[in-house]
Design a protein around this motif. Structure first.
Motif, PDB file in Angstrom:
ATOM      1  N   ALA A 237     -11.947  50.934  31.228  1.00 31.94           N
ATOM      2  CA  ALA A 237     -12.071  51.748  30.014  1.00 31.94           C
ATOM      3  C   ALA A 237     -13.036  52.907  30.225  1.00 31.94           C
ATOM      4  O   ALA A 237     -12.784  54.029  29.754  1.00 31.94           O
ATOM      5  CB  ALA A 237     -12.552  50.872  28.852  1.00 31.94           C
ATOM      6  N   ARG A 238     -14.098  52.648  30.963  1.00 36.00           N
ATOM      7  CA  ARG A 238     -15.039  53.732  31.255  1.00 36.00           C
ATOM      8  C   ARG A 238     -14.417  54.749  32.199  1.00 36.00           C
ATOM      9  O   ARG A 238     -14.646  55.967  32.061  1.00 36.00           O
ATOM     10  CB  ARG A 238     -16.310  53.156  31.871  1.00 36.00           C
ATOM     11  N   ALA A 239     -13.624  54.266  33.160  1.00 36.68           N
ATOM     12  CA  ALA A 239     -12.989  55.177  34.116  1.00 36.68           C
ATOM     13  C   ALA A 239     -11.968  56.071  33.432  1.00 36.68           C
ATOM     14  O   ALA A 239     -11.704  57.198  33.884  1.00 36.68           O
ATOM     15  CB  ALA A 239     -12.317  54.375  35.233  1.00 36.68           C
ATOM     16  N   LYS A 240     -11.383  55.601  32.318  1.00 34.35           N
ATOM     17  CA  LYS A 240     -10.425  56.417  31.573  1.00 34.35           C
ATOM     18  C   LYS A 240     -11.107  57.514  30.775  1.00 34.35           C
ATOM     19  O   LYS A 240     -10.430  58.374  30.199  1.00 34.35           O
ATOM     20  CB  LYS A 240      -9.612  55.532  30.626  1.00 34.35           C
ATOM     21  N   GLY A 241     -12.423  57.468  30.727  1.00 31.96           N
ATOM     22  CA  GLY A 241     -13.156  58.495  30.001  1.00 31.96           C
ATOM     23  C   GLY A 241     -13.352  58.211  28.531  1.00 31.96           C
ATOM     24  O   GLY A 241     -13.645  59.141  27.762  1.00 31.96           O
ATOM     25  N   LEU A 242     -13.185  56.951  28.119  1.00 35.00           N
ATOM     26  CA  LEU A 242     -13.405  56.604  26.713  1.00 35.00           C
ATOM     27  C   LEU A 242     -14.882  56.782  26.355  1.00 35.00           C
ATOM     28  O   LEU A 242     -15.764  56.571  27.199  1.00 35.00           O
ATOM     29  CB  LEU A 242     -12.979  55.156  26.446  1.00 35.00           C
ATOM     30  N   PRO A 243     -15.166  57.166  25.129  1.00 39.17           N
ATOM     31  CA  PRO A 243     -16.572  57.326  24.716  1.00 39.17           C
ATOM     32  C   PRO A 243     -17.337  56.006  24.855  1.00 39.17           C
ATOM     33  O   PRO A 243     -16.762  54.926  24.639  1.00 39.17           O
ATOM     34  CB  PRO A 243     -16.463  57.752  23.251  1.00 39.17           C
ATOM     35  N   PRO A 244     -18.618  56.070  25.211  1.00 39.70           N
ATOM     36  CA  PRO A 244     -19.398  54.829  25.375  1.00 39.70           C
ATOM     37  C   PRO A 244     -19.407  53.948  24.134  1.00 39.70           C
ATOM     38  O   PRO A 244     -19.353  52.721  24.242  1.00 39.70           O
ATOM     39  CB  PRO A 244     -20.808  55.352  25.705  1.00 39.70           C
ATOM     40  N   ARG A 245     -19.447  54.564  22.955  1.00 38.95           N
ATOM     41  CA  ARG A 245     -19.457  53.754  21.731  1.00 38.95           C
ATOM     42  C   ARG A 245     -18.165  52.965  21.585  1.00 38.95           C
ATOM     43  O   ARG A 245     -18.178  51.819  21.142  1.00 38.95           O
ATOM     44  CB  ARG A 245     -19.660  54.657  20.511  1.00 38.95           C
ATOM     45  N   ARG A 246     -17.052  53.572  21.967  1.00 35.71           N
ATOM     46  CA  ARG A 246     -15.761  52.882  21.873  1.00 35.71           C
ATOM     47  C   ARG A 246     -15.669  51.763  22.903  1.00 35.71           C
ATOM     48  O   ARG A 246     -15.167  50.678  22.610  1.00 35.71           O
ATOM     49  CB  ARG A 246     -14.626  53.885  22.068  1.00 35.71           C
ATOM     50  N   VAL A 247     -16.175  52.015  24.088  1.00 32.10           N
ATOM     51  CA  VAL A 247     -16.150  50.989  25.134  1.00 32.10           C
ATOM     52  C   VAL A 247     -16.995  49.786  24.716  1.00 32.10           C
ATOM     53  O   VAL A 247     -16.571  48.630  24.834  1.00 32.10           O
ATOM     54  CB  VAL A 247     -16.657  51.566  26.469  1.00 32.10           C
ATOM     55  N   ILE A 248     -18.189  50.069  24.224  1.00 33.93           N
ATOM     56  CA  ILE A 248     -19.097  48.985  23.849  1.00 33.93           C
ATOM     57  C   ILE A 248     -18.645  48.285  22.571  1.00 33.93           C
ATOM     58  O   ILE A 248     -18.607  47.049  22.502  1.00 33.93           O
ATOM     59  CB  ILE A 248     -20.533  49.535  23.683  1.00 33.93           C
ATOM     60  N   GLY A 249     -18.283  49.083  21.559  1.00 34.69           N
ATOM     61  CA  GLY A 249     -17.959  48.504  20.271  1.00 34.69           C
ATOM     62  C   GLY A 249     -16.606  47.831  20.215  1.00 34.69           C
ATOM     63  O   GLY A 249     -16.458  46.775  19.592  1.00 34.69           O
ATOM     64  N   LEU A 250     -15.578  48.410  20.866  1.00 28.16           N
ATOM     65  CA  LEU A 250     -14.221  47.878  20.774  1.00 28.16           C
ATOM     66  C   LEU A 250     -13.897  46.912  21.903  1.00 28.16           C
ATOM     67  O   LEU A 250     -13.436  45.794  21.658  1.00 28.16           O
ATOM     68  CB  LEU A 250     -13.212  49.028  20.766  1.00 28.16           C
ATOM     69  N   HIS A 251     -14.160  47.307  23.121  1.00 30.39           N
ATOM     70  CA  HIS A 251     -13.748  46.490  24.264  1.00 30.39           C
ATOM     71  C   HIS A 251     -14.769  45.399  24.601  1.00 30.39           C
ATOM     72  O   HIS A 251     -14.391  44.248  24.824  1.00 30.39           O
ATOM     73  CB  HIS A 251     -13.520  47.394  25.487  1.00 30.39           C
ATOM     74  N   ALA A 252     -16.027  45.749  24.644  1.00 29.34           N
ATOM     75  CA  ALA A 252     -17.038  44.775  25.090  1.00 29.34           C
ATOM     76  C   ALA A 252     -17.472  43.839  23.970  1.00 29.34           C
ATOM     77  O   ALA A 252     -17.427  42.614  24.113  1.00 29.34           O
ATOM     78  CB  ALA A 252     -18.246  45.518  25.658  1.00 29.34           C
ATOM     79  N   LEU A 253     -17.879  44.395  22.840  1.00 26.72           N
ATOM     80  CA  LEU A 253     -18.445  43.569  21.769  1.00 26.72           C
ATOM     81  C   LEU A 253     -17.435  42.588  21.204  1.00 26.72           C
ATOM     82  O   LEU A 253     -17.777  41.442  20.911  1.00 26.72           O
ATOM     83  CB  LEU A 253     -18.996  44.462  20.652  1.00 26.72           C
ATOM     84  N   ARG A 254     -16.191  43.015  21.058  1.00 28.27           N
ATOM     85  CA  ARG A 254     -15.185  42.122  20.476  1.00 28.27           C
ATOM     86  C   ARG A 254     -15.005  40.866  21.322  1.00 28.27           C
ATOM     87  O   ARG A 254     -14.874  39.765  20.792  1.00 28.27           O
ATOM     88  CB  ARG A 254     -13.852  42.871  20.350  1.00 28.27           C
ATOM     89  N   ASN A 255     -14.990  41.014  22.627  1.00 26.43           N
ATOM     90  CA  ASN A 255     -14.825  39.857  23.498  1.00 26.43           C
ATOM     91  C   ASN A 255     -16.116  39.051  23.637  1.00 26.43           C
ATOM     92  O   ASN A 255     -16.082  37.878  23.990  1.00 26.43           O
ATOM     93  CB  ASN A 255     -14.346  40.306  24.883  1.00 26.43           C
ATOM     94  N   ALA A 256     -17.242  39.686  23.363  1.00 28.05           N
ATOM     95  CA  ALA A 256     -18.514  38.973  23.441  1.00 28.05           C
ATOM     96  C   ALA A 256     -18.825  38.210  22.153  1.00 28.05           C
ATOM     97  O   ALA A 256     -19.776  37.437  22.121  1.00 28.05           O
ATOM     98  CB  ALA A 256     -19.649  39.957  23.733  1.00 28.05           C
ATOM     99  N   LEU A 257     -18.026  38.417  21.107  1.00 23.53           N
ATOM    100  CA  LEU A 257     -18.335  37.815  19.817  1.00 23.53           C
ATOM    101  C   LEU A 257     -18.044  36.321  19.747  1.00 23.53           C
ATOM    102  O   LEU A 257     -18.580  35.637  18.869  1.00 23.53           O
ATOM    103  CB  LEU A 257     -17.546  38.524  18.701  1.00 23.53           C
ATOM    104  N   ILE A 258     -17.197  35.796  20.643  1.00 15.50           N
ATOM    105  CA  ILE A 258     -16.841  34.379  20.551  1.00 15.50           C
ATOM    106  C   ILE A 258     -18.066  33.478  20.707  1.00 15.50           C
ATOM    107  O   ILE A 258     -18.337  32.631  19.843  1.00 15.50           O
ATOM    108  CB  ILE A 258     -15.749  34.027  21.579  1.00 15.50           C
ATOM    109  N   PRO A 259     -18.865  33.601  21.776  1.00 15.69           N
ATOM    110  CA  PRO A 259     -20.078  32.774  21.838  1.00 15.69           C
ATOM    111  C   PRO A 259     -21.090  33.114  20.755  1.00 15.69           C
ATOM    112  O   PRO A 259     -21.852  32.243  20.323  1.00 15.69           O
ATOM    113  CB  PRO A 259     -20.637  33.057  23.236  1.00 15.69           C
ATOM    114  N   VAL A 260     -21.076  34.367  20.290  1.00 17.28           N
ATOM    115  CA  VAL A 260     -22.007  34.748  19.220  1.00 17.28           C
ATOM    116  C   VAL A 260     -21.624  34.057  17.916  1.00 17.28           C
ATOM    117  O   VAL A 260     -22.483  33.563  17.179  1.00 17.28           O
ATOM    118  CB  VAL A 260     -22.019  36.279  19.042  1.00 17.28           C
ATOM    119  N   ILE A 261     -20.311  33.984  17.627  1.00 14.43           N
ATOM    120  CA  ILE A 261     -19.857  33.282  16.424  1.00 14.43           C
ATOM    121  C   ILE A 261     -20.202  31.806  16.511  1.00 14.43           C
ATOM    122  O   ILE A 261     -20.588  31.175  15.517  1.00 14.43           O
ATOM    123  CB  ILE A 261     -18.343  33.490  16.239  1.00 14.43           C
TER     124      ILE A 261
END
Length: 334
Positions: A237-261
């Protein structure tokens, strides 16, 4: 999804039976005699003692007592308070909204602050910001609730006089409860200043109760984010040039939420346990203070029924968390 739901519900049955056995055994290990409590200071003669023992069912063998106790629970009868003569379930339902209001405010505060703090610490890994967030989280996790609560009372209620010391609302306001939640009832009452008073009484208990869950959520979020940020799809996602906020908020955080929940769900038990100390310190009229008072009064029916009801609430919350797993990540259902 239905099979997944039924499997999780089926696991609650042996858990509930195990908790009922623990509550039944624990209450009989406590020192003191509930019959002598009923008798009062004057005592009771042997005939009257035997009569009271039979009326409470204490004259039967322990296995029979437990079976009768389990039958009563399944019919919704959690016993009657020895002190107030009121059904335990009625007292629980009367006081539970106060604890729910406090716990909800605490978990909302812990989530709204803990998740962004954990994400920020993960993104700024190794910097002074990361060390500051994790150091603060460690201090918050290690801090005793009773000591932290007293410090806040001394500072904000005693020295600065910004917040009230105890209670849910000022004594100058009186209105019949509608929902049991003081913030909502104070708004519905239409009395000027009632909502502000209820909110000011809620601030310190919420901060005290939210401290440990906030620290745990922040640390878990950081750990989950660091693991996800190293995955191939994040680098893609970063290599595609997506904005850092989109990479962190959409791709990374969503998948990291399972252990957080998972962590947030487990904190419900921590909140209910912490509510016992928090409600006692701030004289908050919830189930925590109710349980403490019942232990001191040797009100065995309340302690036994209260333990089982609190455990039931925790089991339901864990069931909801399990169902959220299946919604967030469908692979878990299989």
């Amino acid at each position: 999804m239905l099979r997944f739901f039924l499997t999780r519900v089926g696991l609650l049955i042996p858990t509930f039976i195990g908790v009922s056995i623990v509550a039944f055994a624990f209450i009989r290990l406590l020192p003191g005699d509930p019959i002598m409590l009923l008798a009062g200071e004057r005592g009771v003669d042997p005939a009257r003692y035997a009569e009271l023992q039979a009326s409470l069912g204490f004259d039967k063998p322990l296995p029979i007592q437990y079976i009768n106790y389990l039958k009563d629970i399944l019919t919704g009868d959690f016993g009657t308070s020895i002190v107030t003569k009121r059904p335990v379930l009625d007292e629980f339902m009367t006081l539970f909204p106060a604890t729910i209001e406090l716990a909800l405010c605490a978990i909302i505060l812990a989530t709204l602050v803990g998740i962004p703090a954990g994400v920020l610490a993960a993104v700024k890994r190794g910097t002074w910001l990361d060390q500051s967030v994790m150091g603060t989280a460690l201090v918050g996790y290690s801090m005793p609730i009773f000591w932290w609560g007293l410090l806040l009372i001394i500072l904000f209620s005693g020295i600065l006089q910004w917040t009230p010391v105890s209670g849910r609302i000022s004594l100058i306001y009186f209105f019949p409860p509608v929902t049991g939640f003081m913030l909502i009832d104070s708004l519905l009452s239409g009395q000027s200043g009632a909502f502000r008073s209820a909110l000011s009484h809620l601030i310190l208990p919420t901060i005290v109760l939210a401290t440990i869950p906030l620290a745990v959520i922040a640390r878990q979020t950081r750990s989950a984010m660091l693991e996800v940020l190293g995955e191939d799809y994040v680098r893609t996602a970063r290599a595609k040039g997506l904005p850092p906020r989109r990479v962190i908020g959409l791709h990374a955080l969503r998948n990291a939420l399972i252990p957080v929940i998972t962590t947030i769900g487990l904190q419900v038990g921590v909140l209910l346990a912490g509510a016992i100390l928090t409600e006692t310190i701030f004289s908050w009229p919830g189930i925590g203070k109710w349980m403490v008072d019942s232990v001191f009064k040797r009100d065995y029916s309340v302690v036994q029924g209260g333990l089982l009801l609190i455990a039931g609430v925790i089991m339901i919350v864990n069931l909801v968390v399990d169902l959220l797993y299946g919604l967030i990540n469908p692979r878990i259902r299989h």
